[in-house]
Design a protein around this motif. Structure first.
Motif, PDB file in Angstrom:
ATOM      1  N   GLN A 286       0.833  -1.205   0.000  1.00  0.00           N
ATOM      2  CA  GLN A 286       0.000   0.000   0.000  1.00  0.00           C
ATOM      3  C   GLN A 286       0.868   1.255   0.000  1.00  0.00           C
ATOM      4  OE1 GLN A 286      -2.766  -0.104   3.241  1.00  0.00           O
ATOM      5  NE2 GLN A 286      -3.883  -1.874   2.462  1.00  0.00           N
ATOM      6  N   ALA A 287       1.952   1.235   0.784  1.00  0.00           N
ATOM      7  CA  ALA A 287       2.850   2.390   0.823  1.00  0.00           C
ATOM      8  C   ALA A 287       3.541   2.594  -0.520  1.00  0.00           C
ATOM      9  CB  ALA A 287       3.879   2.204   1.934  1.00  0.00           C
ATOM     10  N   ALA A 288       3.961   1.508  -1.159  1.00  0.00           N
ATOM     11  CA  ALA A 288       4.654   1.622  -2.438  1.00  0.00           C
ATOM     12  C   ALA A 288       3.746   2.192  -3.519  1.00  0.00           C
ATOM     13  CB  ALA A 288       5.184   0.255  -2.858  1.00  0.00           C
TER      14      ALA A 288
ATOM     15  N   ASP B 109      -2.169   1.384   9.801  1.00  0.00           N
ATOM     16  CA  ASP B 109      -3.294   2.003   9.086  1.00  0.00           C
ATOM     17  C   ASP B 109      -3.318   3.507   9.321  1.00  0.00           C
ATOM     18  OD1 ASP B 109      -4.197  -0.320   7.947  1.00  0.00           O
ATOM     19  OD2 ASP B 109      -5.664  -0.764   9.512  1.00  0.00           O
ATOM     20  N   ASN B 110      -3.129   3.918  10.577  1.00  0.00           N
ATOM     21  CA  ASN B 110      -3.107   5.346  10.883  1.00  0.00           C
ATOM     22  C   ASN B 110      -1.901   6.035  10.259  1.00  0.00           C
ATOM     23  OD1 ASN B 110      -5.447   5.171  12.371  1.00  0.00           O
ATOM     24  ND2 ASN B 110      -4.419   4.977  14.341  1.00  0.00           N
ATOM     25  N   ALA B 111      -0.747   5.341  10.242  1.00  0.00           N
ATOM     26  CA  ALA B 111       0.443   5.927   9.620  1.00  0.00           C
ATOM     27  C   ALA B 111       0.243   6.110   8.116  1.00  0.00           C
ATOM     28  CB  ALA B 111       1.644   5.034   9.894  1.00  0.00           C
ATOM     29  N   LEU B 112      -0.316   5.091   7.468  1.00  0.00           N
ATOM     30  CA  LEU B 112      -0.596   5.202   6.035  1.00  0.00           C
ATOM     31  C   LEU B 112      -1.607   6.303   5.755  1.00  0.00           C
ATOM     32  CD1 LEU B 112      -0.778   1.397   5.171  1.00  0.00           C
ATOM     33  CD2 LEU B 112       0.924   3.010   4.285  1.00  0.00           C
TER      34      LEU B 112
ATOM     35  N   ARG C 173      14.368  12.399   0.018  1.00  0.00           N
ATOM     36  CA  ARG C 173      14.289  12.785   1.434  1.00  0.00           C
ATOM     37  C   ARG C 173      13.024  13.561   1.773  1.00  0.00           C
ATOM     38  NH1 ARG C 173      18.171  16.252  -0.767  1.00  0.00           N
ATOM     39  NH2 ARG C 173      17.611  18.469  -0.718  1.00  0.00           N
ATOM     40  N   ASP C 174      12.321  14.094   0.775  1.00  0.00           N
ATOM     41  CA  ASP C 174      11.116  14.873   1.012  1.00  0.00           C
ATOM     42  C   ASP C 174       9.845  14.024   0.972  1.00  0.00           C
ATOM     43  OD1 ASP C 174      12.614  17.199   1.218  1.00  0.00           O
ATOM     44  OD2 ASP C 174      12.555  17.544  -0.956  1.00  0.00           O
ATOM     45  N   LYS C 175       9.974  12.779   0.606  1.00  0.00           N
ATOM     46  CA  LYS C 175       8.787  11.937   0.515  1.00  0.00           C
ATOM     47  C   LYS C 175       8.252  11.612   1.908  1.00  0.00           C
ATOM     48  CE  LYS C 175      10.171   9.523  -3.736  1.00  0.00           C
ATOM     49  NZ  LYS C 175      10.485   8.189  -4.300  1.00  0.00           N
ATOM     50  N   PRO C 176       6.937  11.456   2.033  1.00  0.00           N
ATOM     51  CA  PRO C 176       6.393  10.939   3.304  1.00  0.00           C
ATOM     52  C   PRO C 176       6.983   9.560   3.590  1.00  0.00           C
ATOM     53  CG  PRO C 176       4.641  11.811   1.929  1.00  0.00           C
ATOM     54  CD  PRO C 176       5.867  11.778   1.071  1.00  0.00           C
ATOM     55  N   PHE C 177       7.174   9.251   4.834  1.00  0.00           N
ATOM     56  CA  PHE C 177       7.866   8.014   5.188  1.00  0.00           C
ATOM     57  C   PHE C 177       7.177   7.319   6.349  1.00  0.00           C
ATOM     58  CE2 PHE C 177       9.672  11.220   7.945  1.00  0.00           C
ATOM     59  CZ  PHE C 177       9.724  10.579   9.170  1.00  0.00           C
ATOM     60  N   ILE C 178       7.475   6.017   6.472  1.00  0.00           N
ATOM     61  CA  ILE C 178       7.068   5.203   7.615  1.00  0.00           C
ATOM     62  C   ILE C 178       8.285   4.379   8.034  1.00  0.00           C
ATOM     63  CG2 ILE C 178       5.580   3.346   8.455  1.00  0.00           C
ATOM     64  CD1 ILE C 178       3.484   4.220   6.428  1.00  0.00           C
TER      65      ILE C 178
ATOM     66  N   VAL D 165       6.849   3.104  15.831  1.00  0.00           N
ATOM     67  CA  VAL D 165       6.526   3.484  14.458  1.00  0.00           C
ATOM     68  C   VAL D 165       6.609   5.001  14.359  1.00  0.00           C
ATOM     69  CG1 VAL D 165       4.795   3.459  12.631  1.00  0.00           C
ATOM     70  CG2 VAL D 165       5.026   1.481  14.142  1.00  0.00           C
ATOM     71  N   ARG D 166       7.386   5.477  13.373  1.00  0.00           N
ATOM     72  CA  ARG D 166       7.494   6.908  13.075  1.00  0.00           C
ATOM     73  C   ARG D 166       6.975   7.148  11.667  1.00  0.00           C
ATOM     74  NH1 ARG D 166      11.445   9.857  16.181  1.00  0.00           N
ATOM     75  NH2 ARG D 166      12.206   8.571  17.908  1.00  0.00           N
ATOM     76  N   ASN D 167       6.203   8.188  11.516  1.00  0.00           N
ATOM     77  CA  ASN D 167       5.681   8.490  10.183  1.00  0.00           C
ATOM     78  C   ASN D 167       5.488   9.994  10.020  1.00  0.00           C
ATOM     79  OD1 ASN D 167       3.112   7.546  11.956  1.00  0.00           O
ATOM     80  ND2 ASN D 167       2.495   9.208  10.575  1.00  0.00           N
ATOM     81  N   SER D 168       5.504  10.424   8.780  1.00  0.00           N
ATOM     82  CA  SER D 168       5.239  11.838   8.481  1.00  0.00           C
ATOM     83  C   SER D 168       3.823  12.191   8.902  1.00  0.00           C
ATOM     84  CB  SER D 168       5.422  12.101   6.982  1.00  0.00           C
ATOM     85  OG  SER D 168       6.718  11.733   6.556  1.00  0.00           O
ATOM     86  N   THR D 169       3.643  13.434   9.352  1.00  0.00           N
ATOM     87  CA  THR D 169       2.312  13.863   9.799  1.00  0.00           C
ATOM     88  C   THR D 169       2.157  15.359   9.581  1.00  0.00           C
ATOM     89  OG1 THR D 169       0.784  13.864  11.679  1.00  0.00           O
ATOM     90  CG2 THR D 169       3.078  14.304  12.170  1.00  0.00           C
ATOM     91  N   ASP D 170       0.914  15.787   9.499  1.00  0.00           N
ATOM     92  CA  ASP D 170       0.621  17.217   9.429  1.00  0.00           C
ATOM     93  C   ASP D 170       0.072  17.746  10.742  1.00  0.00           C
ATOM     94  OD1 ASP D 170      -1.749  15.889   9.380  1.00  0.00           O
ATOM     95  OD2 ASP D 170      -2.550  16.871   7.594  1.00  0.00           O
TER      96      ASP D 170
END
Length: 471
Positions: free
Chosen positions: A327-329, A361-364, A389-394, A409-414
């Motif tokens: 799903q991330a890919a 699921d929440n990270a995605l 390096r600017d892409k959202p990540f998990i 778990v670390r992920n990009s967030t707003d």
């Protein structure tokens, strides 16, 4: 005589008042997860404010009881909002439940004891003519009723703990409004009873200002109100619990279906392995290395296995990571995973699926939301001209740490830094916060801990599960 009057009029009511202040402070600190300093500050302020308000009410003599009751409720709610930390809606519900319990239990107990007392007085006198309750007996009954109310708060506090655990703000607010309506009606009934409005002037039936009839009516009313309040609180909590159980069941079904699909792919690959080996042997003999490499990649894709697949030690968790990574890919989200399960891990695979699955699921969801916003703002295709390096990540880490299983778990967030409300923002109504609630419930089964924070545009959630059994 002066000493007896002082004990009845000042000492005993003061002790009763102090016990109520202590019980209210203890109740709020327990359910709002406050500190002892907050509890002490709240108790001191409540004692002073209630004392001053009561003194004004008694000295004036012209203030209606309903006004005094509403002012008391306002003082209690205002102090709780100011002193304790946390969600405002949760603090409001804690205060309203405290009001409901004290008001209804006190009124019910006092009315019931008064009815019993009047019946005993009537039995001793042999007639209803002039049967009333004296001021001293009424004071004793009031003190006993208040003691029953405080004991009930202590006993019911444990049963109310799930009510204050991982609920939506709208749930807290809606329940608070419904319960406050019960409080308002009870206060109006008290005011009406104290002014003789509930009992008509039916002299031929002997009901005029009949204390037994008045207390009986109040006892029935408060009993029904208590039943309604209990059904409302525990009924709504049970609805949320069943809703979460349904979500958990759906998650379990999804994971089992995913595993079945994974095993089916592997079974098909194994069934055709003989033919694949023959084809590969022919390509190798003819030195067609590129075709052989391409053929191997197709075999890996058909079997649901890739070189980057995580090998955690659990086929179930491997299948889950594979599904989420795909799903991330598809949305061009960077994925990094370092996950190893200890061989003697006592945590059930189903519980791990619930914990890991809901967190991912929440990270995605957070990364998808960032992608959609970037696409709308830039007016370009996702990932076009974008540096890695600017892409959202998990990023995922799972492993043993000092006899505990750590999942981070670390992920990009707003989300803004320091934000306290971490519930998801799904478009579907009625599903907000259910995933985190399922995670909390699964973690609680192992006496684990969950920590969440936002740091420089990165959401971090850590789950610690003990891998030993407590005595």
């Amino acid at each position: 005589m002066r000493l007896a009057a002082w004990i009845w009029d000042i000492f005993l009511p003061l002790i009763d008042y102090l016990l109520y202040v202590w019980c209210a402070s203890w109740f709020l600190r327990k359910h709002l997860e406050g500190t002892q300093r907050e509890e002490g500050a709240f108790a001191g302020l409540l004692f002073g404010c209630y004392g001053g308000l009561t003194a004004v009410y008694l000295e004036s003599g012209g203030i209606p009881y309903i006004v005094y009751a509403m002012c008391s409720h306002g003082v209690l709610a205002g102090l709780a909002m100011a002193v304790f930390r946390g969600e405002k809606e949760k603090k409001l519900l804690a205060v309203v439940i405290l009001m409901v319990m004290t008001s209804l239990i006190w009124n019910f107990s006092e009315s019931l004891l008064c009815c019993l007392g009047l019946i005993l007085i009537r039995a001793a006198a042999g007639s209803w003519q002039g049967v009333t309750m004296g001021a001293r007996v009424a004071r004793i009954i009031t003190l006993i009723a208040h003691g029953i109310g405080l004991a009930a708060i202590m006993l019911l506090s444990g049963a109310l703990k799930p009510v204050f655990t991982d609920k939506r703000k709208s749930w807290y607010l809606g329940l608070s409004v419904a319960l406050f309506c019960i409080i308002l009606v009870t206060d109006l009934a008290n005011w009406a009873a104290s002014n003789g409005i509930l009992v008509q002037d039916w002299r031929k039936y002997g009901l005029y200002e009949n204390q037994l009839i008045s207390h009986s009516a109040m006892c029935i009313f408060t009993g029904l109100a208590m039943a309604a309040a209990g059904a409302l609180v525990f009924g709504m909590e049970r609805m949320v619990r069943e809703e979460r159980a349904g979500e958990e069941y759906c998650s379990q079904v999804m994971y089992y279906q995913m595993m079945e699909e994974q095993y089916s792919q592997m079974e098909r690959l194994r069934h055709d392995m003989k033919n694949h080996v023959i084809a590969l042997e022919s390509l190798v003999q003819n030195r067609q290395w590129k075709k052989a490499s391409s053929y191997l990649r197709e075999m890996a894709g058909a079997g649901g296995v890739e070189a980057e697949d995580e090998v955690t030690g659990s086929l179930v968790i491997d299948a889950l990571f594979y599904h989420k990574r795909r799903q991330a890919a598809e949305r061009d989200i960077r994925w990094q995973c370092d996950a190893r399960l200890p061989a003697d891990c006592p945590v059930k695979e189903m519980d791990l699926c619930i914990i890991v699955g809901n967190i991912l699921d929440n990270a995605l969801e957070a990364c998808f939301r960032i992608r959609e916003r970037e696409t709308e703002e830039a007016g370009k295709k996702t990932g076009e001209g974008e540096e890695e390096r600017d892409k959202p990540f998990i990023r995922i880490y799972m492993g043993a740490v000092r006899k505990c299983l750590l999942l981070e778990v670390r992920n990009s967030t707003d989300l803004a830094e320091g934000q306290k409300d971490f519930r998801s923002r799904k478009k579907e109504q009625g599903v907000h916060g259910l995933g985190l609630g399922n995670v909390q419930a699964a973690v609680a089964r192992y006496n684990g801990a969950v920590h969440r924070s936002v740091e420089n545009g990165v959401f971090v959630i850590s789950v610690l599960l003990p891998m030993y059994r407590e005595n």
